[in-house]
Scaffold this active site. Structure first.
Site, short mmCIF file in Angstrom:
data_model
loop_
_atom_site.label_atom_id
_atom_site.label_comp_id
_atom_site.label_asym_id
_atom_site.label_seq_id
_atom_site.Cartn_x
_atom_site.Cartn_y
_atom_site.Cartn_z
N GLU A 154 12.93 29.84 -109.42
CA GLU A 154 11.36 29.13 -109.60
C GLU A 154 10.88 28.22 -109.02
OE1 GLU A 154 11.79 27.88 -113.64
OE2 GLU A 154 13.09 30.07 -114.23
N TYR A 188 21.29 29.58 -114.95
CA TYR A 188 20.26 28.69 -115.06
C TYR A 188 20.04 27.78 -113.70
CZ TYR A 188 19.35 28.45 -120.25
OH TYR A 188 19.03 28.46 -121.27
#
Length: 775
Positions: free
Chosen positions: A157, A150
Site C-alpha cells: 500500500e 499484514y
C-alpha cells in the site's frame, strides 16, 4: 439469526470468497508464468487482477451496512474504518493510470496480500455460518497468516502511494495522500498488535477446557438452554429505564429492540442516565427496577445443580458449600500518637517512568499538589477539599479506632485496605478462600499472609476474616491464611449471615462502612457485583437497626462511565475543545479523516430536568470494556442511589485512570496512556490512587458535613441522587479533556510513538541538511 439473514450472509460471503479467490488465482498465474525477475512479474499483477479487485473491494462496503443493521456482531465504526481505509489505495492505480502506477511491484504485492487475506477471512466466515465449528486449518490461517500478510500488505500500500506521489496526474491529491501515509505510523503497529491480541484470545477460547457445571450465582438460562449474557444485560438496562416512569417508555422500548448489544449498549446506558436525571423519583425508580430485575432473573445453582431465582435463594436454604462462617481476628500493634497522612507521589505514570513512587507528600507539600491538580483539571475542587480534610484530621490527632470498614475484595490492587490498616482502622476483609491454589506457584494463602502482615503492623487496628465455624483461632499464620476467605459467588447467603452476626457485636456508636472493590473479567464481574450487592444491602439493613448512625456504603467508580458532572467541568471541556483547532488544526484533520469517529468533542447536550436548570453529563464510556463491565458498575450506582435515599452515606468516588498491572500488561493501553497527557490527562500510579481515594473515603465516612451525607443534600445541591456521582471526583482529567476518552486512544498512542521517534527524526533532518549544505 433469522433464516433469511443467514441465507443472505452465506450468499454474500460465498460471492466475496469467489471474487477474491479469482483475483488471487489470476495474480498467482501472472507471478508464476511471467518473464523476468520477481519484481517485474509482480508488476504485471494489477493488469490481470485489478478489475476484479475493484469489484470485490467495493462489494466489501456492504459490510458497513451489515454492522449498521445488526446483521453481524461487528462494531460499526471499526468496520467502516477498515473498509474505507482500502478504498483510497485501490483508486490510486486507476487515477495514476497515465503513469502506470499499477505496474509497480508494490501494487502487485498489495493485491497478492489482500487477496490471500480475504480468501482466508471469507472462508472463515462461511465456515462459521455453515458448520458447527470452523475447521482448524482455516482457523489457524485466519489468526496466523496476518503475521506475514499484514506487513506485506502495508508495504504494498505504501509503495503504491509513493508511486502515485511521483505521478503528475494525481498531483491534486498529493497532500491528502501524504496525510494518510502519515497515519500509517500509529495505525500500522496498532492494527498488527490488535491482531496479535485477537489471535491469543481466539486460540485460548478454542482450546479452553469445557467449563464445569455452573454453581452459585449464574446468568439465567435462555430458550436454547444456554446462559448467554447479552439478553439479560440488555433486559436489566431496559428494566432500569422503564423504572424511570412513563416518560421513559420509548427509550426502554428502543433499548429492548437493540440487536447488536455488544457494540450498541453505550447509547442506552447514556439514555438511562438522562432519563434518571429528569427527576429524583426517576433516579430512585430506575435503581430499584434495575436491582429487582437482577434479583428476579438471575439464578443460584446449588450443590446438586438445582437452580432457584437469585433473590429467592438468599432466603432459602440453597447452598453450594453447606458451611457456616465465623470470625477470626488479627490484632495490630499498640496504637501510637498522632499520624500524618502521606500520599506516595513523584509524578504521573508514563511508560518511561513505570516504577512506584519514591517520594511521599504530606502537609504543605500535599496541599500544594492538590492545588496543582485542581488548576490542571485533574481533580475537582471538592475532591481536593476532601483529601485535605483527611490530612488535617490526622494532623489534629484524629483516629479511626471507632471506624469499621467492610471491604469486599480486600486484596484488590485498587482497594483501600493497606492504607486503612496503616491508619489504625478496623477492617473486615472478604476475599477468595486461602485454600485455593494450595501447592501451586501462586496459592491464595499468599494474599491472606500479605493482609495479615499489614494488620499486625497496624497501629491499633485489626483485621477480621471469615473462617469455617469450628476453626480454632491460632497464631499460626500459615494455618490461618489457608482457612481464611470465602467464595463470594457461591456463598453470598452464608457471608451475609456472618456479616449480620458481626454487626450485632459492634458498639452502637461504631461507624461502619461497607465497600465493593471486586473485579473480574466479563460475566464474572456482573455475578460478583450482584453477590456483593446482597452483602451491602444486608449490612446497611442490619446496621440501620442497631447502630446510632446508619452504615455507609462505598464504591470506587470508574471514570469510563456516563456520569452527571458539575457545570464547571462541562464548560471546561467545551472550552478546551475550542472547535477542535488545537495543534494547528491537526486534531481536527484527524477527526475528519476518521469520519468523526476519533477525537470527538467531549461535550454532551444538556440533560433535561423536570424542574430548574438542565444538568450536565460526561460520556466517558469505553465501548471496548463491554456491556458486562458497564452493568456491574451500573449495579453499584443503583445501590448507592437506593442507600442514599434511605438515609445512608454513599461514598461514590470517581477514581482516575490508573496504571495497574492488569491494565498496562495490554501494550495498546500502555501506549495510549503514554500519549494521553497531551489531552489533559494524568495517569496515576497505583500507590497514589490508593492513598488519594482512601483519603476521600475516610472523609465521607467521618465528616458528617460532607456532600455524600443525605442530610446535606440541599446544601450541596443534590436534588437528584444521580448527582452523587458529580461530587468529589478524582477523574484524572477525563471530565475536562477536550475529547471523549473512547475516541482518543489511537491519537494518544500515535503521540507516544512520535515522542519516541522525535530524537531520531530530528537527527535525520539535521543529517539531511548537513548533506545538502556540504553538497
Amino acid at each position: 439469526m433469522g433464516m433469511a439473514t443467514q441465507a443472505y450472509l452465506v450468499a454474500y460471503n460465498a460471492g466475496c470468497l469467489a471474487g477474491w479467490g479469482f483475483a488471487l488465482f489470476t495474480a498467482l498465474s501472472v507471478v508464476a508464468a511471467g518473464d523476468g525477475d520477481a519484481f517485474s512479474r509482480l508488476g504485471g499483477v494489477w493488469a490481470a487482477s485489478g478489475q476484479t479487485v475493484l469489484y470485490v473491494q467495493y462489494a466489501m462496503a456492504l459490510e458497513i451496512f451489515h454492522a449498521a443493521f445488526g446483521l453481524v456482531r461487528s462494531p460499526l465504526l471499526t468496520t467502516a474504518l477498515q473498509v474505507t481505509s482500502r478504498l483510497w489505495v485501490v483508486l490510486l492505480p486507476v487515477a495514476g493510470a497515465p503513469c502506470d502506477v499499477g505496474a509497480g511491484w508494490a501494487t502487485g504485492l498489495m493485491v497478492l496480500s489482500w487477496s490471500t487475506v480475504e480468501v482466508i477471512r471469507y472462508a472463515f466466515y462461511l465456515s462459521a455460518l455453515l458448520l458447527p465449528k470452523v475447521p482448524y486449518p482455516i482457523f489457524w490461517a485466519r489468526y496466523t497468516a496476518f503475521a506475514i500478510l499484514y506487513p506485506s500488505g502495508i508495504t504494498g500500500e505504501l509503495g503504491t502511494a509513493f508511486a502515485a506521489l511521483e505521478c503528475a496526474a494525481v498531483a491534486p491529491y498529493h497532500s491528502a495522500i501524504w496525510c494518510i501515509v502519515y497515519m500509517y505510523i500509529p495505525g500500522g503497529p496498532f492494527m498488527y498488535m490488535n491482531m496479535v491480541g485477537n489471535r491469543k484470545g481466539a486460540f485460548k477460547k478454542r482450546f479452553a477446557k469445557p467449563p464445569p457445571p455452573p454453581r452459585g450465582c449464574a446468568f439465567p438460562l435462555d430458550k436454547k438452554g444456554a446462559r448467554s449474557t447479552s439478553a439479560p444485560n440488555r433486559s436489566a438496562i431496559a428494566a432500569a429505564i422503564e423504572g424511570c416512569g412513563a416518560r421513559a417508555a420509548a427509550a426502554a422500548a428502543k433499548c429492548r429492540g437493540c440487536k447488536n448489544w455488544r457494540f450498541g449498549y453505550a447509547s442506552h446506558v447514556k439514555a438511562l442516565v438522562r432519563q434518571g436525571a429528569y427527576a429524583p423519583a426517576a433516579a430512585l425508580g430506575s435503581a430499584k427496577a434495575g436491582l429487582a430485575y437482577l434479583y428476579e432473573a438471575f439464578e443460584f445453582v446449588d450443590k446438586d445443580g438445582a437452580a432457584t431465582p437469585f433473590g429467592q435463594a438468599l432466603s432459602s436454604g440453597a447452598t453450594v458449600s453447606g458451611r457456616t462462617l465465623q470470625s477470626a481476628v488479627v490484632k495490630g500493634a499498640p496504637a501510637g500518637g498522632a499520624k500524618s497522612y502521606d500520599v506516595p507521589y513523584d509524578g504521573g505514570w508514563h511508560p518511561s517512568t513505570p516504577k512506584p513512587p519514591v517520594a511521599t507528600m504530606t502537609g504543605a507539600a500535599l496541599k500544594s499538589q492538590l492545588e496543582r491538580w485542581v488548576s490542571g483539571g485533574v481533580v475537582e475542587r471538592d475532591a481536593a477539599d476532601a483529601i485535605q480534610w483527611t490530612s488535617d484530621f490526622f494532623a489534629g490527632g484524629g483516629s479511626l479506632s471507632g471506624a469499621h470498614f467492610v471491604l469486599i475484595g480486600a486484596g484488590s490492587a485498587m482497594g483501600p485496605c493497606a492504607k486503612l490498616l496503616q491508619l489504625g482502622a478496623n477492617v473486615v476483609a472478604i476475599d477468595i478462600p486461602g485454600s485455593w491454589g494450595k501447592g501451586g506457584p501462586r496459592p491464595a494463602s499468599g494474599l491472606w499472609k500479605r493482609l495479615f502482615g499489614m494488620a499486625q503492623a497496624s497501629p491499633g487496628g485489626s483485621l477480621t476474616v471469615p473462617v469455617t465455624k469450628g476453626f480454632k483461632q491460632t497464631s499460626n499464620v500459615d494455618a490461618l491464611a489457608e482457612a481464611a476467605g470465602c467464595n463470594l459467588m457461591e456463598e453470598p447467603r452464608e457471608i451475609a449471615a456472618w456479616l449480620a452476626e458481626w454487626v450485632a457485636t459492634l458498639p452502637r456508636t461504631a461507624r461502619v462502612c461497607i465497600g465493593n472493590y471486586t473485579y473480574l473479567d466479563g460475566e464474572l464481574h456482573v455475578k460478583l457485583a450482584l453477590c456483593a450487592d446482597h452483602l451491602i444491602a444486608t449490612v446497611l439493613d442490619a446496621g440501620a437497626k442497631r447502630l446510632s448512625r446508619p452504615p455507609a456504603c462505598a464504591f470506587l467508580c470508574t471514570p469510563t462511565d456516563a456520569h452527571l458532572v458539575p457545570a464547571a467541568a462541562a464548560s471546561a471541556a467545551e472550552a478546551a475543545y475550542g472547535g477542535g483547532l488545537r495543534s494547528l488544526g491537526l486534531e481536527k484533520l484527524f477527526n475528519l479523516l476518521t469520519m468523526g469517529a476519533k477525537l470527538k468533542p467531549n461535550v454532551c447536550k444538556p440533560v433535561e430536568t423536570a424542574k430548574g436548570p438542565s444538568s450536565h453529563m460526561v460520556d466517558g464510556l469505553s465501548v471496548a470494556q463491554g456491556p458486562n463491565y458497564a452493568l456491574a458498575k451500573r449495579m453499584q450506582h443503583w445501590r448507592a442511589v437506593v442507600a442514599f435515599e434511605s438515609g445512608h452515606v454513599a461514598s461514590t468516588m470517581v477514581a482516575p485512570s490508573t496504571a495497574t498491572l492488569s491494565v498496562i500488561h495490554n501494550k495498546t493501553f500502555a501506549w495510549a496512556y503514554g500519549g494521553m497527557p497531551t489531552f489533559g490527562y494524568e495517569i496515576f500510579k497505583q500507590e497514589t490512587t490508593n492513598a488519594v481515594m482512601s483519603a476521600v473515603l475516610v472523609h465521607d465516612v467521618l465528616n458528617d458535613a460532607g456532600p455524600k451525607h443525605p442530610k446535606n443534600r440541599a446544601k450541596f445541591g443534590v436534588d437528584n441522587a444521580l448527582k452523587l456521582f458529580a461530587s468529589e471526583s478524582v477523574h484524572g482529567g477525563l471530565w475536562r479533556s477536550p475529547y471523549t476518552v473512547d475516541s482518543l486512544g489511537e491519537a494518544s498512542a500515535g503521540i507516544y510513538f512520535f515522542g519516541l521517534a522525535k530524537p531520531y527524526l530530528i537527527a535525520a533532518g539535521l543529517a539531511a541538511a548537513a548533506v545538502k549544505y556540504l553538497a
